[in-house]
Write an enzyme that holds these catalytic residues in place. Structure first.
Site, short mmCIF file in Angstrom:
data_model
loop_
_atom_site.label_atom_id
_atom_site.label_comp_id
_atom_site.label_asym_id
_atom_site.label_seq_id
_atom_site.Cartn_x
_atom_site.Cartn_y
_atom_site.Cartn_z
N HIS A 133 68.85 -85.25 3.24
CA HIS A 133 69.31 -84.28 4.23
C HIS A 133 68.91 -84.70 5.64
O HIS A 133 67.80 -85.20 5.86
CB HIS A 133 68.73 -82.89 3.92
CG HIS A 133 69.55 -81.78 4.50
ND1 HIS A 133 69.56 -81.50 5.85
CD2 HIS A 133 70.41 -80.90 3.92
CE1 HIS A 133 70.38 -80.49 6.07
NE2 HIS A 133 70.91 -80.11 4.92
N HIS A 134 69.82 -84.48 6.58
CA HIS A 134 69.57 -84.88 7.97
C HIS A 134 68.40 -84.12 8.57
O HIS A 134 67.78 -84.57 9.54
CB HIS A 134 70.83 -84.65 8.81
CG HIS A 134 71.09 -85.71 9.83
ND1 HIS A 134 70.09 -86.24 10.62
CD2 HIS A 134 72.23 -86.35 10.20
CE1 HIS A 134 70.61 -87.14 11.44
NE2 HIS A 134 71.90 -87.25 11.19
N ALA A 135 68.06 -82.96 8.02
CA ALA A 135 66.91 -82.21 8.53
C ALA A 135 65.60 -82.97 8.32
O ALA A 135 64.62 -82.74 9.03
CB ALA A 135 66.83 -80.84 7.85
N ASN A 306 64.22 -86.30 13.78
CA ASN A 306 65.50 -86.55 14.45
C ASN A 306 65.24 -86.72 15.94
O ASN A 306 65.09 -85.73 16.67
CB ASN A 306 66.46 -85.38 14.20
CG ASN A 306 66.94 -85.33 12.76
OD1 ASN A 306 67.78 -86.12 12.36
ND2 ASN A 306 66.37 -84.41 11.98
#
Length: 457
Positions: A133-135, A306
């Site tokens: 997941h990008h989180a 991120n």
């Protein structure tokens, strides 16, 4: 790390139901896959020790997201053997894998009752599909983590070499430094105003063959791969003074899109401008991170997560360029030099953080939708290791990356590895039904530039 840790503003954005971004990293292997060997490798890896990969996403009574550590990660809940994936009547493993991954981009979110990652094993194709997941982190963070689990083929006891950034000496005069500061401020203002106009006014790309729009993120997808040789890119780079690989890549994108639009809408493609969103790593150390050293010496929040912004990338189709394909690279370099001088990516990142922190996800999603729907494509580029490496003793033949679909009908993600670069081209197939042709447009554009560059050296 405490039992509960708040999710960062960017992480909170990526877990919203409307976007729910997952990164899919396809790792091709040379030899048949031994599943127990893969599990053993992960069980003893730096990844399974990483706090994010041991934590589940929870929400408190106010709806705020937190990471909560689990007692133990059960690998059987994360690693899946995928069989019978060939439903498209072909023996081409690339097509089979691309079809499988393209279906994942629109229909398979990760379960929130366990840490947000999975590994899909396509045994017949000798492929591992990491779904993260990008989180949890961006492409640079996740690629760095995956490489920390790999070893060199030539030296099995050694970690892959992480490319070091080239630091240029600043021997400019005081007057030159002042002029650079003035230009940095001016360009940052100009580019921020364009972003503002796309968010709050009617400034947007005109309708073309590749245009997406709100709701397109739910449309069925197709995936194709454009393959390049890094030596070809270097030959083109050397033919344009002070050019970089990113200059060449965006020149290839500009030329390839021009070819594609010429084919599909030849009557009104000349003089056309379309705009892309380019992802930019904002870490102090550009490129991949030396994960083994960072884990030992620095707190998690200082390097993981991120940490990227975006820039607007205009593509102009001009018939005067057709006789000299290197003009695409020269124009890309001129534009990207200004973008790098500005603070556009940092400002975009700061705005996103501010909006998520103080105005909430609804406003953030509205702004994101405005920007994406006013542009035409997304592109990212991660520089991987230039030496051959292996995972669990099995040599890696390729790295490919794509992500959950966006409102764009076209997203492109490139990763370089061991002398080659492969770009995944994810399209909404009802808008762009022929991504293989688009991939060939990009490949032919680079080869044409390489042929012309021979006369310039």
């Amino acid at each position: 790390m405490e039992a509960e840790e708040p999710v960062t503003p960017v992480g909170r954005f990526f877990v919203q139901e409307e976007i729910n971004q997952v990164i899919n990293c396809v790792m091709g292997l040379k030899n048949p896959i031994n599943i127990e060997s893969i599990k053993a490798e992960i069980r003893n890896s730096i990844m399974i020790q990483h706090p994010r990969f041991q934590s589940v996403l929870v929400r408190n009574k106010n709806g705020r997201e937190y990471w909560e550590r689990t007692q133990k990660v059960n690998l059987d809940n994360h690693i899946f053997l995928i069989q019978d994936v060939n439903d498209i009547c072909t023996d081409d493993d690339d097509e089979i894998v691309n079809k499988y991954v393209s279906d994942l981009t629109v229909s398979s979110p990760l379960s929130a009752d366990k840490p947000l990652w999975e590994l899909h094993i396509l045994k017949d194709q000798n492929v591992l599909v990491w779904r993260i997941h990008h989180a949890l982190g961006d492409g640079v963070s996740l690629m760095s983590l995956i490489l920390a689990m790999c070893r060199k083929v030539d030296e099995p006891g050694e970690l892959p070499t992480v490319p070091k950034p080239v630091i240029k000496n600043n021997n400019r005069s005081r007057r030159e430094n002042i002029w650079e500061l003035v230009m940095r401020i001016w360009l940052s203002f100009v580019y921020t105003m364009e972003l503002f106009l796309r968010c709050f006014c009617s400034k947007r790309d005109g309708k073309t063959k590749i245009s997406g729009g709100s709701g397109v993120e739910f449309w069925p997808r197709k995936l194709a791969t454009a393959k390049f040789k890094l030596d070809d890119m270097k030959a083109v780079k050397n033919a344009v003074p002070n050019a970089t690989t990113n200059d060449v890549l965006f020149g290839v994108i500009s030329a390839g899109l021009s070819r594609y639009l010429d084919y599909h809408q030849p009557s009104n493609s000349k003089g056309l401008r379309i705009t892309g969103l380019g992802m930019v790593n904002l870490r102090k150390q550009p490129g991949l991170q030396d994960m083994s050293e960072l884990v030992k010496n620095k707190p998690l929040s200082s390097w993981w997560g991120n940490k990227f912004g975006f820039i607007l990338l205009p593509v102009y189709h001009d018939e005067n360029v057709d006789n000299d394909p290197l003009q695409y690279v020269k124009r890309a370099k001129e534009m990207l030099d200004k973008k790098k001088l500005s603070l556009e990516a940092h400002i975009a990142y700061a705005i996103g953080n501010f909006v998520m922190s103080f105005l909430g996800p609804k406003v953030a999603m509205w702004l994101n939708n405005r920007v994406v729907c006013s542009t035409s494509f997304t592109i990212s580029n991660v520089v991987g290791p230039q030496e051959e490496i292996m995972f669990g003793g099995n040599p890696i033949t390729s790295f490919r990356v794509t992500s959950t679909s966006l409102s764009h009908a076209l997203t492109m993600h490139m990763v370089s590895y061991a002398g080659k670069a492969e770009m995944q081209i994810l399209v909404a197939k009802d808008i762009i039904p022929d991504p293989q042709f688009l991939a060939k447009c990009f490949e032919d554009a680079l080869l044409e530039m390489k042929d012309v560059s021979k006369d310039c050296i």
